[in-house]
Design an enzyme around this catalytic site. Structure first.
Site, PDB file in Angstrom:
ATOM      1  N   THR A  89      31.866 -20.718  -0.884  1.00  0.00           N
ATOM      2  CA  THR A  89      30.947 -20.044   0.454  1.00  0.00           C
ATOM      3  C   THR A  89      31.105 -18.050   0.346  1.00  0.00           C
ATOM      4  O   THR A  89      30.621 -18.380   1.777  1.00  0.00           O
ATOM      5  CB  THR A  89      31.469 -21.247   1.571  1.00  0.00           C
ATOM      6  OG1 THR A  89      30.596 -22.669   0.809  1.00  0.00           O
ATOM      7  CG2 THR A  89      30.738 -20.766   3.045  1.00  0.00           C
ATOM      8  N   GLU A 125      29.889 -25.013   2.806  1.00  0.00           N
ATOM      9  CA  GLU A 125      31.168 -26.090   3.045  1.00  0.00           C
ATOM     10  C   GLU A 125      32.034 -26.054   1.278  1.00  0.00           C
ATOM     11  O   GLU A 125      32.401 -26.987   1.169  1.00  0.00           O
ATOM     12  CB  GLU A 125      31.011 -27.345   3.972  1.00  0.00           C
ATOM     13  CG  GLU A 125      30.782 -26.923   5.128  1.00  0.00           C
ATOM     14  CD  GLU A 125      30.588 -28.527   5.449  1.00  0.00           C
ATOM     15  OE1 GLU A 125      31.139 -29.062   5.103  1.00  0.00           O
ATOM     16  OE2 GLU A 125      30.068 -28.628   6.666  1.00  0.00           O
ATOM     17  N   CYS A 126      31.199 -24.999   0.849  1.00  0.00           N
ATOM     18  CA  CYS A 126      31.960 -25.233  -0.649  1.00  0.00           C
ATOM     19  C   CYS A 126      33.406 -24.008  -0.537  1.00  0.00           C
ATOM     20  O   CYS A 126      33.249 -23.314   0.085  1.00  0.00           O
ATOM     21  CB  CYS A 126      31.387 -24.582  -1.710  1.00  0.00           C
ATOM     22  SG  CYS A 126      31.008 -24.312  -3.272  1.00  0.00           S
ATOM     23  N   GLY A 127      34.394 -24.231  -1.584  1.00  0.00           N
ATOM     24  CA  GLY A 127      34.805 -23.167  -2.601  1.00  0.00           C
ATOM     25  C   GLY A 127      34.413 -22.032  -2.546  1.00  0.00           C
ATOM     26  O   GLY A 127      34.939 -20.812  -2.212  1.00  0.00           O
TER      27      GLY A 127
END
Length: 159
Positions: A38, A34-36
């Site tokens: 990803t 759930e990361c930028g």
């Protein structure tokens, strides 16, 4: 000492000795769902598809230490990676990559290749390049796109 001295758990919970990867070039990455960054899963998979048949492996290690961006179970993470990015490279059980509870592999990686201003990993998708003898030869920031690592990897494969 080399990365081959470490044991890890696969994402399904099986003990794995990194010695199983001896003789291969490795790209070890701490990941998050759930990361930028990803979407780099796609770039990693593309890189794996292009170079993976030439004694190269990508090893993904989910981590929830940065903004709680990988809160799911190992099963959730495996399903997410497969469903959304078609990940076929080896994924491992969620680990801490910094601090007192950091997995010994990541303590070793960060000691061997320090980051800018600190040894600590600062964010998801930090990448460590390991040569065929298990030596950590480079470290790349999360901003470095997987495709831009191809030349570095191919150079190590030729050695």
């Amino acid at each position: 000492m080399s990365v081959y001295d470490f044991n890890v758990k696969s994402i399904s919970g099986e003990e794995k000795n990194l010695k199983d990867y001896e003789g291969k070039v490795l790209l070890i990455v701490n990941t998050a769902s759930e990361c930028g960054f990803t979407p780099q899963y796609k770039g990693l998979q593309d890189l794996y598809d292009e170079v993976g048949n030439k004694k190269f492996e990508i090893l993904g290690f989910p981590c929830n230490q940065f903004g709680g961006q990988d809160p799911g179970s190992n099963e959730d993470i495996a399903s997410f990676c497969s469903r959304n990015y078609g990940v076929t490279f080896p994924m491992f059980s969620k680990v801490d990559v910094k601090g007192e509870n950091a997995h010994p592999l990541f303590k070793y990686l960060t000691h061997e290749q320090k980051g800018l201003l600190t040894e600590d990993i600062k964010w998801n998708f930090t990448k460590f390049l390991v040569d065929k003898s298990g030596k950590v030869v480079d470290r790349f920031s999360p901003q470095k796109e997987p495709a831009k690592l191809k030349k570095d990897i191919e150079k190590l494969l030729e050695e």
